[in-house]
Motif scaffolding. Structure first.
Motif, mmCIF file in Angstrom:
data_model
loop_
_atom_site.group_PDB
_atom_site.id
_atom_site.type_symbol
_atom_site.label_atom_id
_atom_site.label_comp_id
_atom_site.label_asym_id
_atom_site.label_seq_id
_atom_site.Cartn_x
_atom_site.Cartn_y
_atom_site.Cartn_z
ATOM 1 N N LEU A 62 -41.312 -9.855 13.342
ATOM 2 C CA LEU A 62 -40.515 -9.899 14.572
ATOM 3 C C LEU A 62 -40.719 -8.613 15.366
ATOM 4 C CD1 LEU A 62 -37.199 -11.402 13.142
ATOM 5 C CD2 LEU A 62 -38.700 -12.483 14.845
ATOM 6 N N LYS A 63 -40.801 -8.740 16.688
ATOM 7 C CA LYS A 63 -41.025 -7.571 17.542
ATOM 8 C C LYS A 63 -40.144 -7.648 18.788
ATOM 9 C CE LYS A 63 -45.001 -9.671 19.898
ATOM 10 N NZ LYS A 63 -44.733 -11.017 19.350
ATOM 11 N N LYS A 64 -40.168 -6.586 19.540
ATOM 12 C CA LYS A 64 -39.305 -6.469 20.712
ATOM 13 C C LYS A 64 -39.530 -7.630 21.688
ATOM 14 C CE LYS A 64 -37.838 -3.246 24.318
ATOM 15 N NZ LYS A 64 -38.013 -1.882 24.902
ATOM 16 N N TYR A 118 -31.290 -10.108 5.140
ATOM 17 C CA TYR A 118 -32.744 -10.047 5.013
ATOM 18 C C TYR A 118 -33.374 -8.999 5.935
ATOM 19 C CZ TYR A 118 -31.823 -14.116 2.210
ATOM 20 O OH TYR A 118 -31.326 -14.951 1.239
ATOM 21 N N GLY A 119 -32.559 -8.021 6.347
ATOM 22 C CA GLY A 119 -33.076 -6.808 6.960
ATOM 23 C C GLY A 119 -33.445 -6.854 8.424
ATOM 24 N N VAL A 120 -33.016 -7.866 9.159
ATOM 25 C CA VAL A 120 -33.371 -7.967 10.574
ATOM 26 C C VAL A 120 -32.434 -7.152 11.449
ATOM 27 C CG1 VAL A 120 -33.707 -9.552 12.517
ATOM 28 C CG2 VAL A 120 -34.377 -10.244 10.208
ATOM 29 N N ILE A 121 -31.151 -7.147 11.132
ATOM 30 C CA ILE A 121 -30.146 -6.442 11.925
ATOM 31 C C ILE A 121 -29.138 -5.771 10.988
ATOM 32 C CG2 ILE A 121 -30.302 -8.026 13.892
ATOM 33 C CD1 ILE A 121 -27.681 -9.333 12.843
ATOM 34 N N LYS A 122 -28.225 -5.005 11.590
ATOM 35 C CA LYS A 122 -27.035 -4.525 10.890
ATOM 36 C C LYS A 122 -25.822 -4.886 11.735
ATOM 37 C CE LYS A 122 -28.981 -0.825 8.054
ATOM 38 N NZ LYS A 122 -28.896 0.604 7.668
ATOM 39 N N VAL A 123 -24.751 -5.250 11.050
ATOM 40 C CA VAL A 123 -23.522 -5.686 11.704
ATOM 41 C C VAL A 123 -22.408 -4.706 11.362
ATOM 42 C CG1 VAL A 123 -21.835 -7.566 11.876
ATOM 43 C CG2 VAL A 123 -24.267 -8.090 11.580
ATOM 44 N N ASN A 124 -21.503 -4.516 12.286
ATOM 45 C CA ASN A 124 -20.367 -3.620 12.093
ATOM 46 C C ASN A 124 -19.644 -3.966 10.789
ATOM 47 O OD1 ASN A 124 -18.009 -2.142 12.198
ATOM 48 N ND2 ASN A 124 -17.540 -2.655 14.323
ATOM 49 N N PRO A 125 -19.606 -3.032 9.832
ATOM 50 C CA PRO A 125 -18.983 -3.343 8.536
ATOM 51 C C PRO A 125 -17.470 -3.509 8.622
ATOM 52 C CG PRO A 125 -19.594 -1.024 8.646
ATOM 53 C CD PRO A 125 -20.168 -1.674 9.870
ATOM 54 N N ASP A 126 -16.872 -3.073 9.716
ATOM 55 C CA ASP A 126 -15.424 -3.195 9.875
ATOM 56 C C ASP A 126 -14.998 -4.593 10.323
ATOM 57 O OD1 ASP A 126 -15.068 -0.524 9.175
ATOM 58 O OD2 ASP A 126 -15.341 0.141 11.254
ATOM 59 N N VAL A 127 -15.983 -5.441 10.669
ATOM 60 C CA VAL A 127 -15.692 -6.799 11.120
ATOM 61 C C VAL A 127 -15.874 -7.760 9.947
ATOM 62 C CG1 VAL A 127 -16.366 -8.656 12.704
ATOM 63 C CG2 VAL A 127 -16.418 -6.272 13.471
ATOM 64 N N ALA A 128 -14.899 -8.636 9.746
ATOM 65 C CA ALA A 128 -14.994 -9.615 8.651
ATOM 66 C C ALA A 128 -16.256 -10.448 8.819
ATOM 67 C CB ALA A 128 -13.761 -10.517 8.648
ATOM 68 N N VAL A 129 -16.918 -10.731 7.692
ATOM 69 C CA VAL A 129 -18.191 -11.451 7.726
ATOM 70 C C VAL A 129 -18.038 -12.818 8.380
ATOM 71 C CG1 VAL A 129 -17.904 -12.502 5.437
ATOM 72 C CG2 VAL A 129 -20.197 -12.079 6.325
ATOM 73 N N THR A 130 -16.844 -13.388 8.309
ATOM 74 C CA THR A 130 -16.626 -14.719 8.883
ATOM 75 C C THR A 130 -16.288 -14.687 10.368
ATOM 76 O OG1 THR A 130 -14.276 -14.643 8.272
ATOM 77 C CG2 THR A 130 -15.818 -15.639 6.687
ATOM 78 N N LYS A 131 -16.154 -13.477 10.940
ATOM 79 C CA LYS A 131 -15.738 -13.377 12.338
ATOM 80 C C LYS A 131 -16.712 -12.591 13.208
ATOM 81 C CE LYS A 131 -10.822 -14.002 11.420
ATOM 82 N NZ LYS A 131 -9.449 -13.516 11.625
ATOM 83 N N ALA A 132 -17.842 -12.209 12.653
ATOM 84 C CA ALA A 132 -18.809 -11.405 13.415
ATOM 85 C C ALA A 132 -19.419 -12.231 14.547
ATOM 86 C CB ALA A 132 -19.910 -10.902 12.492
ATOM 87 N N ASN A 155 -30.517 -3.226 15.807
ATOM 88 C CA ASN A 155 -31.475 -4.315 16.020
ATOM 89 C C ASN A 155 -32.851 -3.676 16.165
ATOM 90 O OD1 ASN A 155 -32.887 -6.601 16.780
ATOM 91 N ND2 ASN A 155 -31.851 -6.874 18.744
ATOM 92 N N PRO A 156 -33.383 -3.138 15.054
ATOM 93 C CA PRO A 156 -34.606 -2.324 15.120
ATOM 94 C C PRO A 156 -35.832 -3.075 15.644
ATOM 95 C CG PRO A 156 -34.056 -2.869 12.843
ATOM 96 C CD PRO A 156 -32.884 -3.258 13.679
ATOM 97 N N HIS A 157 -35.870 -4.387 15.496
ATOM 98 C CA HIS A 157 -37.009 -5.160 15.996
ATOM 99 C C HIS A 157 -36.897 -5.446 17.492
ATOM 100 C CE1 HIS A 157 -38.629 -6.006 11.959
ATOM 101 N NE2 HIS A 157 -37.376 -6.195 11.584
ATOM 102 N N GLY A 158 -35.721 -5.231 18.059
ATOM 103 C CA GLY A 158 -35.528 -5.538 19.481
ATOM 104 C C GLY A 158 -35.513 -7.025 19.778
ATOM 105 N N VAL A 159 -34.994 -7.804 18.831
ATOM 106 C CA VAL A 159 -34.971 -9.262 18.980
ATOM 107 C C VAL A 159 -33.903 -9.672 19.992
ATOM 108 C CG1 VAL A 159 -34.536 -11.447 17.749
ATOM 109 C CG2 VAL A 159 -35.820 -9.605 16.634
ATOM 110 N N VAL A 160 -34.210 -10.736 20.743
ATOM 111 C CA VAL A 160 -33.242 -11.322 21.669
ATOM 112 C C VAL A 160 -32.655 -12.565 21.009
ATOM 113 C CG1 VAL A 160 -32.895 -12.395 23.921
ATOM 114 C CG2 VAL A 160 -34.508 -10.473 23.670
ATOM 115 N N PHE A 161 -31.340 -12.582 20.819
ATOM 116 C CA PHE A 161 -30.692 -13.707 20.147
ATOM 117 C C PHE A 161 -30.094 -14.663 21.170
ATOM 118 C CE2 PHE A 161 -30.496 -10.190 17.071
ATOM 119 C CZ PHE A 161 -31.231 -10.777 16.047
#
Length: 274
Positions: A123-125, A148-162, A170-176
């Motif tokens: 994956l790239k920018k 699987y190492g694509v992004i990091k999510v705020n650890p203070d946010v519940a996994v079910t509510k992110a 977003n080190p790859h610069g992916v557009v979601f």
């Protein structure tokens, strides 16, 4: 006088037919599913066990993840099989529904699919990645991408509510790009990759083995049979549970040539063989 004496006798056949109809109706259950393998699971793995107990099982397919729970709540169906515990808990809380888990079943995994790359590391920018837009599966997708190492999510946010705004790296610069889950397979041609729920991938003719990465499912995102909370102890709900716990049901997931062979078993099923 004669008519009054005969009337009860004349009504007996009618009442008998009504009672028979009511008895038949009580043994007919309708199970809601989303497109994909879970309708087949009901028809081929669950219904045969229920039919041995005198039930007629009907399958009603819904095109999204919203209607099966609403239909269950308004009593249009008796049970559904399409969702995991995370989704059930969040949807029930958001909509104020009283639904209950009967039993977890073997589940096909969400996967990352692509016609353009062969590894997540490619994956790239600027690459566009689509993912489900409903809140529960969106947060599940972000958890997948973080795992699987694509992004990091705020650890203070519940996994079910992110949500997308909770992505911190977003080190790859992916557009979601979130899309309705059912549209994801059809949108593959115009994007770099897509996170697709297994039921929609399989219903679109894709294979789980085609995924670049399949998720290893924690227990709370394996699918379940769900009923209204008021029905959880009723015979039909307990009979559904018994059908899933039967050796005949499990045998379909052990056969190497079965369409269910790649499904991940729930922990209770694994524990029986330890």
């Amino acid at each position: 006088m004669l008519l009054k004496k005969l009337l009860p006798l004349l009504l007996l056949p009618v009442l008998g037919m009504a009672q028979a109809h009511a008895a038949d109706a009580a043994h007919t259950i309708t199970i809601g599913v989303s497109p994909g393998p879970y309708g087949d699971m009901v028809k081929h793995a669950i219904a045969p066990q229920m039919e041995k107990k005198g039930y007629e099982v009907k399958v009603r397919e819904f095109s999204d993840y919203i209607q099966p729970n609403l239909a269950l709540a308004n009593k249009s169906i008796d049970a559904n099989l399409f969702q995991n515990r995370r989704y059930l808990n969040r949807f029930s809380a958001d909509k104020g529904l009283k639904l209950a888990e009967v039993i977890t079943v073997p589940t096909a995994s969400m996967g990352f699919y692509s016609n353009k790359i062969h590894s997540l590391n490619e994956l790239k920018k600027g690459d566009i990645v689509t993912l489900p837009n409903d809140p529960s599966n969106l947060s599940r997708s972000l958890d997948f991408l973080q795992k699987y190492g694509v992004i990091k999510v705020n650890p203070d946010v519940a996994v079910t509510k992110a949500s997308l705004k909770d992505i911190t790296e977003n080190p790859h610069g992916v557009v979601f790009k979130p899309l309705e889950a059912a549209q994801l397979p059809r949108a593959m041609g115009g994007v770099t990759g897509s996170l697709i729920n297994a039921n929609f991938a399989l219903s679109a003719g894709m294979k789980l083995s085609d995924a670049i990465q399949l998720d290893v499912l924690p227990e709370d995102i394996k699918n379940m049979i769900v009923v209204r909370a008021e029905d959880i102890n009723k015979p039909f709900a307990q009979d559904l549970k018994a059908a899933v716990e039967s050796p005949e049901f499990e045998a379909l997931f052990d056969a190497p040539d079965s369409e269910f062979a790649s499904f991940q078993k729930p922990e209770w099923m694994k524990a029986r063989h330890k």
